[in-house]
Design an enzyme around this catalytic site. Structure first.
Site, PDB file in Angstrom:
ATOM      1  N   ARG A   1     -15.722  -1.890 -24.578  1.00 44.88           N
ATOM      2  CA  ARG A   1     -16.325  -1.640 -23.494  1.00 44.88           C
ATOM      3  C   ARG A   1     -15.856  -0.326 -22.234  1.00 44.88           C
ATOM      4  NH1 ARG A   1     -16.536  -7.859 -22.937  1.00 44.88           N
ATOM      5  NH2 ARG A   1     -18.523  -8.752 -23.763  1.00 44.88           N
TER       6      ARG A   1
ATOM      7  N   ASP B   1       1.059  -1.019  -0.023  1.00 40.63           N
ATOM      8  CA  ASP B   1       0.017   0.077  -0.101  1.00 40.63           C
ATOM      9  C   ASP B   1       0.831   1.557  -0.038  1.00 40.63           C
ATOM     10  OD1 ASP B   1      -1.861  -1.964   0.294  1.00 40.63           O
ATOM     11  OD2 ASP B   1      -2.181  -1.397   2.323  1.00 40.63           O
TER      12      ASP B   1
HETATM   13  O1  F6P Z   1      -2.216  -4.408   3.097  1.00 41.52           O
HETATM   14  C1  F6P Z   1      -2.023  -5.276   1.834  1.00 41.52           C
HETATM   15  C2  F6P Z   1      -3.326  -5.117   1.325  1.00 41.52           C
HETATM   16  O2  F6P Z   1      -3.027  -6.521   0.363  1.00 41.52           O
HETATM   17  C3  F6P Z   1      -4.667  -4.182   1.916  1.00 41.52           C
HETATM   18  O3  F6P Z   1      -3.811  -3.729  -0.214  1.00 41.52           O
HETATM   19  C4  F6P Z   1      -6.021  -5.007   1.258  1.00 41.52           C
HETATM   20  O4  F6P Z   1      -6.876  -3.864   1.818  1.00 41.52           O
HETATM   21  C5  F6P Z   1      -5.830  -6.178   2.444  1.00 41.52           C
HETATM   22  O5  F6P Z   1      -3.860  -6.510   2.878  1.00 41.52           O
HETATM   23  C6  F6P Z   1      -6.214  -7.626   2.032  1.00 41.52           C
HETATM   24  O6  F6P Z   1      -6.051  -8.104   2.986  1.00 41.52           O
HETATM   25  P1  F6P Z   1      -6.079  -9.205   3.127  1.00 41.52           P
HETATM   26  O7  F6P Z   1      -5.017  -9.951   2.600  1.00 41.52           O
HETATM   27  O8  F6P Z   1      -6.451  -9.775   4.769  1.00 41.52           O
HETATM   28  O9  F6P Z   1      -7.571  -9.749   3.187  1.00 41.52           O
END
Ligand code: F6P
Length: 356
Positions: free
Chosen positions: A170, A135
């Site tokens: 699309r 992120d």
């Molecule tokens: O923080 C990394 C991340 O991949 C985010 O981008 C995403 O919202 C979240 O983790 C998803 O989490 P999980 O793997 O617990 O579904």
């Protein structure tokens, strides 16, 4: 020197590369180093579940995604909550640290994990932490490891959508990860020529999004591609309190924000919409060369900090120089995309719409 090591929270491509950097620099520069790898993150530290690592464990893992010691999510907000069985997580972690006679603990983690790292620092443990997350939302560092690898994957996903969107004429929405921030969407969107980019930091007006699509149609473009952050939010929803928004999302008849946006665009334009979600593929596979270098630099610096006994800090990078940031400064702060930053101006200048 006994060094504890753990990987915490959602994984990413470059965790092993970072651990390798730490281990190789420790073995090369210090005598009598023993590394204890805690399995599945803080859980392993709580329950004394660990593996004594050997130098060979860190060989051949530079290009291997995931984490060789496993990870898990252990929410920070529950750290101080005593379990129904009386289990005290913080005391348990401290007990393991002391029982194993650790000199320090190296923690690879994202936002929540850095908060727990800071908590353990406050509790008197010697901590060195490393900024992991696709992120790129950790305060204090320009870049986190994992981010660039995820940008590559999300960009490739949008590249692939380009050809099929063009063939069929699309409107395509590609939903990109990033939790509450838009770094990944912004970079992947720009890297792969998305026409519209929707970020949590810039609430969108659906009429502006529709206008951007219709402008393209009028110009004779048969397709449009939207890169939408999983945390994208409309202008109306941005007015709601956190609680109200949560309640609204809970009753939303769509699996994610992209489907809602897709439905509204379809209603307003009559165009055919498709939604693609690359999801966890964005965290998978091998780290890209940029991340391999960054991870090696981060890991190497962590080893120097251990040698110097300089604890309570997270390794980061600013202006391409490796830096050490006090954990109390990092913990609890999000690094968000600034809507007024030059990258947004530059993107807008080439015609990308942010729906604002
Ligand atoms: O923080 C990394 C991340 O991949 C985010 O981008 C995403 O919202 C979240 O983790 C998803 O989490 P999980 O793997 O617990 O579904």
């Amino acid at each position: 020197m006994r060094v504890g090591l753990l990987t915490s929270g959602g994984d990413c491509q470059s965790l092993n590369a970072t651990m390798r950097g730490v281990a190789k620099a420790l073995y090369n520069n210090m005598k009598d180093v023993e590394i204890i790898g805690f399995l599945e993150g803080y859980k392993g530290l709580m329950h004394e579940d660990y593996k004594v690592m050997k130098p060979i464990d860190f060989s051949g893992i530079l290009t291997e995604g995931g984490t060789i010691i496993g990870t898990s999510r252990q929410p920070f907000k529950l750290m101080r909550v005593i379990g129904a069985d009386g289990f005290d997580k913080v005391e348990a972690m401290k007990k393991t640290y002391r029982r194993l006679n650790l000199d320090c603990l190296v923690i690879l983690g994202g936002n929540g994990s850095q908060k727990t790292a800071n908590l353990l620092r406050e509790e008197g443990l010697n901590i060195v932490s490393l900024p992991k997350t696709i992120d790129n939302d950790l305060w204090g560092t320009d870049m986190t490891f994992g981010f660039q690898s995820a940008v590559n994957i999300a960009s490739e996903a949008i590249d692939c959508i380009h050809t099929t969107a063009a063939s069929h004429g699309r409107v395509f929405i590609v939903e990109v990860m990033g939790h509450k921030v838009g770094w990944l969407t912004l970079h992947a969107g720009m890297a792969s020529g998305a026409d519209i980019i929707l970020l949590p930091e810039i609430p969108y007006d659906i009429n502006k999004v529709v206008a951007a699509i219709e402008k393209r149609t009028k110009e004779g473009k048969r397709f449009s591609i939207l890169a939408v952050a999983e945390g994208a939010i409309s202008k109306e929803d941005a007015q709601l309190s956190k609680k109200e928004y949560k309640a609204k999302v809970a009753t939303r008849p769509y699996p994610s924000v992209s489907y809602e946006i897709g439905k509204r665009i379809e209603e307003k334009t009559g165009q055919e919409i498709r939604v693609t979600i690359p999801g966890h593929t964005q965290r998978g596979g091998s780290p890209c060369p940029y991340d391999r270098v960054l991870s090696t630099r981060f890991g190497s610096e962590a080893a120097v900090m251990i040698k110097e006994g300089d604890y309570g800090k997270m390794v980061g990078i600013r202006n391409n120089e490796i830096v050490r940031i006090p954990l109390q400064d990092v913990a609890g702060k999000l690094k968000m995309v600034d809507p007024k930053s030059s990258i947004i101006r530059e993107a807008k200048a080439i015609g990308i719409s942010f729906g604002d």
